[in-house]
Design an enzyme around this catalytic site. Structure first.
Site, short mmCIF file in Angstrom:
data_model
loop_
_atom_site.label_atom_id
_atom_site.label_comp_id
_atom_site.label_asym_id
_atom_site.label_seq_id
_atom_site.Cartn_x
_atom_site.Cartn_y
_atom_site.Cartn_z
N HIS A 1 -7.95 -5.28 -0.06
CA HIS A 1 -6.66 -4.64 0.21
C HIS A 1 -5.97 -5.32 1.39
CE1 HIS A 1 -4.15 -1.13 -0.22
NE2 HIS A 1 -4.22 -0.89 1.08
N SER B 1 0.81 -1.21 0.00
CA SER B 1 0.00 0.00 0.00
C SER B 1 0.84 1.27 0.00
CB SER B 1 -0.96 -0.06 1.18
OG SER B 1 -2.08 0.72 0.90
C1 GTR Z 1 -5.48 4.48 1.68
C2 GTR Z 1 -4.87 5.35 0.61
C3 GTR Z 1 -4.10 4.49 -0.35
C4 GTR Z 1 -3.27 3.42 0.33
C5 GTR Z 1 -3.84 2.90 1.63
C6 GTR Z 1 -2.88 2.22 2.59
O1 GTR Z 1 -6.25 5.21 2.57
O2 GTR Z 1 -5.91 6.03 -0.02
O3 GTR Z 1 -3.32 5.30 -1.22
O4 GTR Z 1 -1.95 3.83 0.50
O5 GTR Z 1 -4.43 3.89 2.38
O6 GTR Z 1 -1.72 2.59 2.72
O7 GTR Z 1 -3.34 1.27 3.25
#
Ligand code: GTR
Length: 408
Positions: free
Chosen positions: A387, A245
């Site tokens: 995610h 991420s």
């Molecule tokens: C989210 C962000 C992403 C990603 C993510 C993370 O809120 O919008 O760009 O980096 O966090 O790091 O888990």
């Protein structure tokens, strides 16, 4: 995906766009061969990404030394766990970062090492009772007991599922990690309280090209590598920089700038990482700059809602890993990170690999969920689910590393 963001995750809303040409320099001259790439285009791309996206990385050399604070045998004797204090010195200024290093006990030769930052502190990677808690700012994460931006004992081991140390050491790898906030706390009010202070005093508003947190995290990854170079148990020529991420964005930027990293892995890195910005799918430049104003340089904000004017796009970041093996991973429900945009960027980076004599086997058609492409110099998979970084992701990285690195 955040609520109300559905509109942005609809393929029919992707505008027509043209990517800036990877193998053509800023004067419009074609990049014909490896010499053009190394002498002209590569430095030009690093500089464009500094000027427009991540901000300038300080060029001043620093001294990095590591001192051993703790050493234990863990995982039923399969690993040595070392807590090392990195001291980074720049002239009269210095900054300290604790770093955790795992080494397989079974292997007597220097080992390849996965190097990555963690989100919430070393104590969340392991349940080890003596692992110190971060002293400074941490994200408030209720499941880690980190209220009021302070780490607490109840976070011990809370993120260990993201770090399958046991599997990695048994496969013959070392693992090195540090807390990202020890390089730059992930907060607009605090991000200048880490390595920033080695070079600059606080300035508001920031200079257009001053680095943001992603740049500082990337720089931090290289400082861990400076230390690993001095560590006889580590084969530093076989270090794999990885990140999930926001820390995947940092891993890509670190791998782009620092050619000592032998392999680069991006896990669900999305906007400002592996995903094509011009697609405006999921998280866009405007959204990321608004939500995380401290991640990138100030100039990046000029491209909020006008990605087409940006002289770079993220395929150029990926191409800077060439000719080293690069792995990009997406997750099917992680639309916010734009899996298709991540895949298209990987495909668009392939021409740089071909120029440098490497084979890339990505097809135009995106691979099916759960069908990784591991052969060829750019690996890619999309797994089912949301995610995160899972055991499935790790098993592909291990296979890819075994395929491409020379393991002892
Ligand atoms: C989210 C962000 C992403 C990603 C993510 C993370 O809120 O919008 O760009 O980096 O966090 O790091 O888990």
């Amino acid at each position: 995906m955040l609520s109300g963001e559905r509109f942005y995750c609809d393929e029919s809303n992707v505008p027509r766009y043209e990517l800036p040409v990877l193998l053509q320099d800023v004067h419009g001259e074609p990049v014909r061969d490896a010499a053009d790439w190394w002498h002209c285009r590569r430095p030009e791309l690093v500089s464009l990404l500094e000027q427009y996206v991540y901000g300038a990385t300080p060029t001043a050399s620093v001294d990095v030394s590591g001192s051993l604070l703790q050493e234990d045998r863990v995982l039923d004797g399969a690993a040595r766990q070392r807590l090392i204090l990195l001291t980074i010195t720049h002239g009269e200024r210095r900054h300290e970062v604790p770093c955790l290093l795992y080494l397989p006990t079974q292997i007597q030769k220097p080992v390849p090492v996965f190097v990555g930052l963690n989100f919430s502190g070393l104590h969340t990677v392991t349940e080890h009772p003596d692992m110190p808690l971060p002293m400074g700012w941490v994200r408030s994460e209720p499941d880690l007991g980190a209220g009021a931006n302070r780490a607490s004992d109840s976070g011990r081991g809370g993120r260990r599922r993201r770090w399958p140390i046991d599997t990695l050491v048994r496969e013959g790898f070392g693992v090195a990690t540090a807390y990202c906030g020890d390089f730059a706390p992930d907060d607009i009010l605090h991000y200048q309280k880490g390595v920033w202070s080695l070079f600059d005093g606080p300035r508001n508003p920031r200079h257009q090209e001053q680095w943001g947190a992603v740049g500082m995290w990337a720089w931090g990854l290289s400082r861990i590598l400076d230390y690993l170079e001095q560590e006889p148990a580590v084969d530093w020529r076989q270090t794999i920089v990885f990140g999930h991420s926001r820390l995947g964005k940092a891993a890509l930027w670190a791998g782009a700038q620092d050619e000592r990293f032998a392999m680069v892995i991006s896990n669900n890195s999305g906007c400002g990482g592996a995903a094509i910005s011009r697609r405006r799918f999921g998280e866009t430049i405007a959204k990321i700059n608004r939500q995380f104003p401290h991640w990138f340089c100030e100039r990046f904000r000029n491209f909020n809602e006008s990605e087409e004017r940006l002289p770079v796009d993220q395929h150029m970041l990926l191409a800077l890993a060439a000719p080293r093996p690069l792995y990009v991973a997406s997750a099917s429900e992680d639309l916010w990170a734009d899996p298709k945009g991540e895949y298209l960027a990987a495909c668009a980076a392939a021409s740089a690999y071909a120029l440098l004599g490497q084979r890339v086997l990505l097809q135009e058609e995106m691979p099916l969920i759960g069908h990784p492409v591991c052969e060829g110099s750019i690996g890619y998979h999309i797994r089912s689910g949301g995610h995160g970084i899972t055991d499935y992701d790790w098993s592909q990285y291990v296979a890819f590393a075994k395929h491409h690195l020379t393991l002892n």
